[in-house]
Motif scaffolding. Structure first.
Motif, PDB file in Angstrom:
ATOM      1  N   GLY A  66      39.508  27.366  51.532  1.00  0.00           N
ATOM      2  CA  GLY A  66      40.270  27.051  50.210  1.00  0.00           C
ATOM      3  C   GLY A  66      39.996  28.020  49.330  1.00  0.00           C
ATOM      4  O   GLY A  66      40.751  28.770  48.390  1.00  0.00           O
ATOM      5  N   LEU A  67      38.761  28.241  49.033  1.00  0.00           N
ATOM      6  CA  LEU A  67      37.989  29.338  48.181  1.00  0.00           C
ATOM      7  C   LEU A  67      38.651  30.581  48.438  1.00  0.00           C
ATOM      8  O   LEU A  67      39.083  31.324  47.480  1.00  0.00           O
ATOM      9  CB  LEU A  67      36.376  29.123  48.072  1.00  0.00           C
ATOM     10  CG  LEU A  67      35.980  30.143  47.070  1.00  0.00           C
ATOM     11  CD1 LEU A  67      36.039  29.679  45.651  1.00  0.00           C
ATOM     12  CD2 LEU A  67      34.373  30.075  47.252  1.00  0.00           C
ATOM     13  N   ILE A  68      38.387  31.167  49.504  1.00  0.00           N
ATOM     14  CA  ILE A  68      38.713  32.598  50.023  1.00  0.00           C
ATOM     15  C   ILE A  68      40.377  32.657  49.842  1.00  0.00           C
ATOM     16  O   ILE A  68      40.753  33.457  49.265  1.00  0.00           O
ATOM     17  CB  ILE A  68      38.442  32.699  51.613  1.00  0.00           C
ATOM     18  CG1 ILE A  68      37.014  32.855  51.434  1.00  0.00           C
ATOM     19  CG2 ILE A  68      39.048  34.154  51.937  1.00  0.00           C
ATOM     20  CD1 ILE A  68      36.303  32.950  52.990  1.00  0.00           C
ATOM     21  N   PHE A  69      41.137  31.552  50.037  1.00  0.00           N
ATOM     22  CA  PHE A  69      42.600  31.585  49.843  1.00  0.00           C
ATOM     23  C   PHE A  69      43.011  31.850  48.544  1.00  0.00           C
ATOM     24  O   PHE A  69      43.784  32.471  47.887  1.00  0.00           O
ATOM     25  CB  PHE A  69      43.255  30.359  50.447  1.00  0.00           C
ATOM     26  CG  PHE A  69      44.431  30.460  50.398  1.00  0.00           C
ATOM     27  CD1 PHE A  69      45.405  31.329  51.242  1.00  0.00           C
ATOM     28  CD2 PHE A  69      45.379  29.537  49.870  1.00  0.00           C
ATOM     29  CE1 PHE A  69      46.772  31.499  51.138  1.00  0.00           C
ATOM     30  CE2 PHE A  69      46.562  29.705  49.564  1.00  0.00           C
ATOM     31  CZ  PHE A  69      47.407  30.534  50.429  1.00  0.00           C
ATOM     32  N   SER A  70      42.325  31.030  47.626  1.00  0.00           N
ATOM     33  CA  SER A  70      42.622  30.918  46.184  1.00  0.00           C
ATOM     34  C   SER A  70      42.123  32.486  45.693  1.00  0.00           C
ATOM     35  O   SER A  70      43.045  33.044  44.878  1.00  0.00           O
ATOM     36  CB  SER A  70      41.948  29.912  45.407  1.00  0.00           C
ATOM     37  OG  SER A  70      40.435  30.056  45.574  1.00  0.00           O
ATOM     38  N   ILE A  71      41.161  32.735  46.097  1.00  0.00           N
ATOM     39  CA  ILE A  71      40.510  34.178  45.391  1.00  0.00           C
ATOM     40  C   ILE A  71      41.543  35.353  45.888  1.00  0.00           C
ATOM     41  O   ILE A  71      41.822  36.183  45.147  1.00  0.00           O
ATOM     42  CB  ILE A  71      39.204  34.445  45.893  1.00  0.00           C
ATOM     43  CG1 ILE A  71      38.130  33.452  45.233  1.00  0.00           C
ATOM     44  CG2 ILE A  71      38.788  36.043  45.772  1.00  0.00           C
ATOM     45  CD1 ILE A  71      36.923  33.871  45.923  1.00  0.00           C
ATOM     46  N   THR A  72      41.929  35.281  47.085  1.00  0.00           N
ATOM     47  CA  THR A  72      42.855  36.104  47.809  1.00  0.00           C
ATOM     48  C   THR A  72      44.312  36.301  47.042  1.00  0.00           C
ATOM     49  O   THR A  72      44.858  37.281  46.567  1.00  0.00           O
ATOM     50  CB  THR A  72      43.437  35.912  49.281  1.00  0.00           C
ATOM     51  OG1 THR A  72      42.212  35.735  49.850  1.00  0.00           O
ATOM     52  CG2 THR A  72      44.265  36.887  49.707  1.00  0.00           C
ATOM     53  N   LEU A  73      44.710  35.072  46.424  1.00  0.00           N
ATOM     54  CA  LEU A  73      45.977  34.760  45.664  1.00  0.00           C
ATOM     55  C   LEU A  73      45.805  35.354  44.216  1.00  0.00           C
ATOM     56  O   LEU A  73      46.713  36.185  43.718  1.00  0.00           O
ATOM     57  CB  LEU A  73      46.376  33.281  45.871  1.00  0.00           C
ATOM     58  CG  LEU A  73      47.249  32.926  47.041  1.00  0.00           C
ATOM     59  CD1 LEU A  73      47.569  31.368  46.769  1.00  0.00           C
ATOM     60  CD2 LEU A  73      48.079  33.634  47.465  1.00  0.00           C
ATOM     61  N   VAL A  74      44.595  35.148  43.894  1.00  0.00           N
ATOM     62  CA  VAL A  74      44.495  35.629  42.647  1.00  0.00           C
ATOM     63  C   VAL A  74      44.240  37.209  42.485  1.00  0.00           C
ATOM     64  O   VAL A  74      44.955  37.786  41.669  1.00  0.00           O
ATOM     65  CB  VAL A  74      43.038  35.109  41.822  1.00  0.00           C
ATOM     66  CG1 VAL A  74      42.638  36.107  40.710  1.00  0.00           C
ATOM     67  CG2 VAL A  74      43.171  33.853  41.461  1.00  0.00           C
TER      68      VAL A  74
END
Length: 103
Positions: free
Chosen positions: A94-102
Motif C-alpha cells: 500500500g505504501l509503495i502504491f501510494s508513493i507511485t500515485l503521488v
C-alpha cells in the motif's frame, strides 16, 4: 588486426573515423531471453512451483528434532507468524502504491 582508412593497424586505442559504423557487439540468446520484463517474474513463478512441490516431500523425510530447530511453535504460532508477514506485506504494498500515485 584490422586496418583503418589511414593505413595504421587498429589497436584498443584506435579512433573512429567520422561517418564510419562502429563494431557493435551482437546480442546472445541469453541476453535476448532475459531482456523482456516478463522473464524474471516467470522464472520466479517456476522456481516457486518447483519448491512448492519439492519442499513438502523433503520435510516428510526430516526428523522432529530437525524441524524443531527450524520452528519450535505449534500451528497457532505458525498462523500468527504468517498473519504478521501478510499484514506487513500488505502495508508495504500500500505504501509503495501510494508513493507511485503521488509521483
Amino acid at each position: 588486426m584490422k586496418k583503418n582508412d589511414h593505413g595504421t593497424t587498429g589497436t584498443s586505442e584506435s579512433f573512429r573515423i567520422r561517418g564510419s559504423i562502429p563494431d557493435i557487439p551482437r546480442e546472445t540468446r541469453w541476453d535476448r531471453l532475459w531482456r523482456p520484463f516478463w522473464a524474471i517474474p516467470a522464472a520466479s513463478v517456476v522456481a516457486a512451483l518447483v519448491f512448492g512441490f519439492l519442499l513438502p516431500t523433503w520435510e516428510r523425510g526430516l526428523s522432529d528434532a530437525a524441524l524443531k530447530f527450524v520452528f519450535e511453535g505449534g500451528p497457532d504460532a505458525a498462523r500468527e507468524v504468517l498473519g504478521t508477514i501478510a499484514a506487513s506485506t500488505i502495508s508495504v504494498t500500500g505504501l509503495i502504491f501510494s508513493i507511485t500515485l503521488v509521483v
